[in-house]
Design a protein around this motif. Structure first.
Motif, PDB file in Angstrom:
ATOM      1  N   CYS A  39     -36.340  12.035  -7.297  1.00 38.06           N
ATOM      2  CA  CYS A  39     -36.985  12.223  -6.264  1.00 38.06           C
ATOM      3  C   CYS A  39     -37.700  13.544  -5.994  1.00 38.06           C
ATOM      4  CB  CYS A  39     -36.436  11.629  -4.929  1.00 38.06           C
ATOM      5  SG  CYS A  39     -35.354  12.582  -4.288  1.00 38.06           S
ATOM      6  N   CYS A  44     -32.548  10.591  -3.437  1.00 39.29           N
ATOM      7  CA  CYS A  44     -32.104   9.561  -4.337  1.00 39.29           C
ATOM      8  C   CYS A  44     -30.673   9.806  -4.628  1.00 39.29           C
ATOM      9  CB  CYS A  44     -32.998   9.347  -5.363  1.00 39.29           C
ATOM     10  SG  CYS A  44     -32.927  10.703  -6.479  1.00 39.29           S
ATOM     11  N   THR A  46     -29.510  10.926  -7.702  1.00 37.71           N
ATOM     12  CA  THR A  46     -29.347  10.943  -9.117  1.00 37.71           C
ATOM     13  C   THR A  46     -28.930  12.169  -9.743  1.00 37.71           C
ATOM     14  OG1 THR A  46     -31.564  11.343  -9.324  1.00 37.71           O
ATOM     15  CG2 THR A  46     -31.134   9.136  -9.507  1.00 37.71           C
ATOM     16  N   CYS A  98     -30.148  -0.160 -15.462  1.00 34.98           N
ATOM     17  CA  CYS A  98     -30.819   0.789 -16.157  1.00 34.98           C
ATOM     18  C   CYS A  98     -30.214   2.003 -16.491  1.00 34.98           C
ATOM     19  CB  CYS A  98     -32.030   1.120 -15.330  1.00 34.98           C
ATOM     20  SG  CYS A  98     -32.282   2.231 -13.813  1.00 34.98           S
ATOM     21  N   CYS A 101     -29.202   6.064 -11.966  1.00 33.05           N
ATOM     22  CA  CYS A 101     -28.570   6.373 -10.991  1.00 33.05           C
ATOM     23  C   CYS A 101     -26.891   6.397 -11.082  1.00 33.05           C
ATOM     24  CB  CYS A 101     -28.741   5.460  -9.323  1.00 33.05           C
ATOM     25  SG  CYS A 101     -27.489   3.824  -9.816  1.00 33.05           S
ATOM     26  N   MET A 132     -29.179   5.918  -4.286  1.00 35.53           N
ATOM     27  CA  MET A 132     -30.190   4.972  -4.375  1.00 35.53           C
ATOM     28  C   MET A 132     -29.913   4.182  -5.709  1.00 35.53           C
ATOM     29  SD  MET A 132     -33.800   6.447  -2.356  1.00 35.53           S
ATOM     30  CE  MET A 132     -34.183   4.825  -2.646  1.00 35.53           C
ATOM     31  N   CYS A 133     -29.827   3.132  -5.620  1.00 38.24           N
ATOM     32  CA  CYS A 133     -30.153   2.152  -6.787  1.00 38.24           C
ATOM     33  C   CYS A 133     -31.192   0.974  -6.680  1.00 38.24           C
ATOM     34  CB  CYS A 133     -28.615   1.572  -7.008  1.00 38.24           C
ATOM     35  SG  CYS A 133     -28.839   0.404  -8.704  1.00 38.24           S
ATOM     36  N   ARG A 134     -32.030   0.918  -7.731  1.00 38.60           N
ATOM     37  CA  ARG A 134     -32.961  -0.255  -7.450  1.00 38.60           C
ATOM     38  C   ARG A 134     -32.596  -1.417  -8.234  1.00 38.60           C
ATOM     39  NH1 ARG A 134     -37.995   3.995  -7.092  1.00 38.60           N
ATOM     40  NH2 ARG A 134     -37.390   5.009  -5.071  1.00 38.60           N
ATOM     41  N   CYS A 135     -31.699  -1.365  -8.806  1.00 33.56           N
ATOM     42  CA  CYS A 135     -31.336  -2.529  -9.693  1.00 33.56           C
ATOM     43  C   CYS A 135     -30.322  -3.408  -9.392  1.00 33.56           C
ATOM     44  CB  CYS A 135     -31.094  -1.948 -11.160  1.00 33.56           C
ATOM     45  SG  CYS A 135     -32.249  -1.035 -12.029  1.00 33.56           S
ATOM     46  N   TYR A 138     -25.874  -3.145  -5.256  1.00 30.14           N
ATOM     47  CA  TYR A 138     -24.939  -2.206  -4.961  1.00 30.14           C
ATOM     48  C   TYR A 138     -23.276  -3.114  -4.910  1.00 30.14           C
ATOM     49  CZ  TYR A 138     -27.938   1.123  -3.199  1.00 30.14           C
ATOM     50  OH  TYR A 138     -28.959   2.133  -3.269  1.00 30.14           O
TER      51      TYR A 138
END
Length: 165
Positions: A39, A44, A46, A98, A101, A132-135, A138
């Motif tokens: 970010c 985020c 990462t 993906c 993260c 943050m994880c968007r996939c 958690y």
């Protein structure tokens, strides 16, 4: 300026501009690309690495500030060919999709387990709350950390193996 630090168990000395961020130093100078830039606002997670065993967002730390410190990146978690239990847990419990993260998540998990070898679900969720994880949603990440807590590395697995940068 010259910067010296220990990265993944290896002493390094490299030139860097005083204004270069640790994430750029790690990726561009040391060519360790496991830590990601996400970010650019420190939201985020990462880019998390361990500095002296504590998680830091490397996009908020100047490389010069790491001079004299010990840095662990995701590449430094494994001991030779043996994965860290956190890495193995992410494989066993499908804690990644993906993978963007994942390095930061793994390092936050390693720091948690180093300080609290038997965390409950709430403690795990609190420890990764800045990531943050968007996939995955958690749930699988939490199960991955729980797996790692139940399968700590033994002395025999880590004895005598050198970790390289």
């Amino acid at each position: 300026m010259q910067i010296s630090m220990t990265v993944n168990g290896k002493d390094i000395t490299e030139e860097a501009e005083p204004r270069v961020l640790l994430v750029h130093f790690i990726r561009d100078v040391l060519r360790l690309t496991g830590s990601h830039r996400g970010c650019d606002t420190s939201n985020c997670g990462t880019c998390v690495v361990l500095m002296d065993g504590q998680p830091v967002k490397s996009c908020t730390v100047l490389a010069a500030m790491a001079d004299g410190h010990s840095i662990t990146t995701v590449e430094g978690l494994a001991s030779g060919a043996t994965l860290d239990p956190v890495q193995q847990g992410f494989m066993e419990e499908h804690g990644l999709q993906c993978g963007f993260c994942t390095p930061g998540m793994m390092l936050k998990a390693r720091a948690l387990l180093d300080n609290n070898p038997h965390p409950d679900e709430g403690e795990i969720r609190e420890a990764i709350s800045g990531q943050m994880c968007r996939c995955t949603g958690y749930a699988t990440i939490v199960r991955s950390v729980q797996w790692a807590a139940q399968h700590p590395a033994t002395q025999e697995e880590t004895a005598g193996e050198e970790v390289t940068a």
